[in-house]
Write an enzyme that holds these catalytic residues in place. Structure first.
Site, PDB file in Angstrom:
ATOM      1  CB  CYS A   8       5.500  50.852  55.482  1.00 31.72           C
ATOM      2  SG  CYS A   8       6.407  49.332  54.553  1.00 31.72           S
ATOM      3  CG  ASN A  11       4.526  44.712  52.627  1.00 32.52           C
ATOM      4  OD1 ASN A  11       3.794  43.936  51.862  1.00 32.52           O
ATOM      5  ND2 ASN A  11       4.531  44.875  53.733  1.00 32.52           N
ATOM      6  CB  SER A  15       4.311  47.438  57.050  1.00 30.48           C
ATOM      7  OG  SER A  15       4.743  46.966  55.626  1.00 30.48           O
TER       8      SER A  15
HETATM    9  P1  4NP Z   1       9.182  50.548  53.518  1.00 32.94           P
HETATM   10  O1  4NP Z   1      10.611  50.935  52.969  1.00 32.94           O
HETATM   11  O2  4NP Z   1       8.296  51.418  52.900  1.00 32.94           O
HETATM   12  O3  4NP Z   1       9.457  50.829  55.124  1.00 32.94           O
HETATM   13  O4  4NP Z   1       9.165  49.045  53.053  1.00 32.94           O
HETATM   14  C1  4NP Z   1      10.819  51.131  51.644  1.00 32.94           C
HETATM   15  C2  4NP Z   1      11.372  50.205  50.907  1.00 32.94           C
HETATM   16  C3  4NP Z   1      11.443  50.398  49.457  1.00 32.94           C
HETATM   17  C4  4NP Z   1      11.337  51.693  49.107  1.00 32.94           C
HETATM   18  C5  4NP Z   1      11.214  52.698  49.688  1.00 32.94           C
HETATM   19  C6  4NP Z   1      10.942  52.565  51.134  1.00 32.94           C
HETATM   20  N1  4NP Z   1      11.817  51.838  47.477  1.00 32.94           N
HETATM   21  O5  4NP Z   1      11.673  53.068  47.150  1.00 32.94           O
HETATM   22  O6  4NP Z   1      11.902  50.772  46.576  1.00 32.94           O
END
Ligand code: 4NP
Length: 156
Positions: A8, A11, A15
């Protein structure tokens, strides 16, 4: 042993949840000698971190163990894993860029969703309800994905 990498963006939400659900289903089916999942993110924001507390709460509600430290998706993962599975199309596009001339098929998890297709929605900006929705999408898609892998195993 076939190794699967779920990918993803960060992470810490989708994912690692997919990894935990997959390994749980593998254990339930007694297929631990055949399949093992891990996960990674295309971004470097959360390297070395535990999954998001909302991810942990959601899987533990379903009595599923989760144990992962954030890592970034790298070109070498294409060689180390038999199957690369992206959570959404932007993850897949970023993976392709990182892979460059390394030619490796990247699945989208929801290709295996019996109730739909497209992206696993990013739950990061929302509340627990979004994580629950992601859980159900992952659970049913991974069941189908595993059927697909088991059929392949027979054909090997
Ligand atoms: P993930 O979700 O891709 O499902 O792990 C996210 C986690 C963190 C962030 C974005 C999406 N972020 O911008 O930090």
């Amino acid at each position: 042993m076939k190794k699967i990498l779920f990918v993803c963006l960060g992470n810490i939400c989708r994912s690692p949840m997919a990894e935990a659900i997959f390994n749980h289903q593998v254990k339930k089916k007694g297929l631990m000698n055949y399949f093992l999942a891990d996960s990674a993110g295309t971004a470097n924001y959360h390297i070395g971190e535990d999954p998001d507390p909302r991810t942990i709460e959601t899987v533990e509600k379903h009595h599923i163990a989760i144990n992962h430290k954030g890592q970034q998706f790298e070109k070498m993962h294409a060689k180390a894993y038999d199957y690369l599975v992206a959570m959404d199309s932007s993850n897949r596009a970023n993976m392709k860029i990182r892979l460059g001339n390394e030619n490796k098929h990247i699945y989208l998890l929801r290709e295996f969703d019996p109730k739909g297709y497209g992206d696993v929605p990013d739950p990061w900006y929302g509340g627990l309800k979004g994580f629950d929705e992601v859980y159900h999408i992952l659970d049913r898609s991974i069941k189908e994905f595993m059927e697909f892998l088991q059929k392949k195993k027979i054909g090997d």
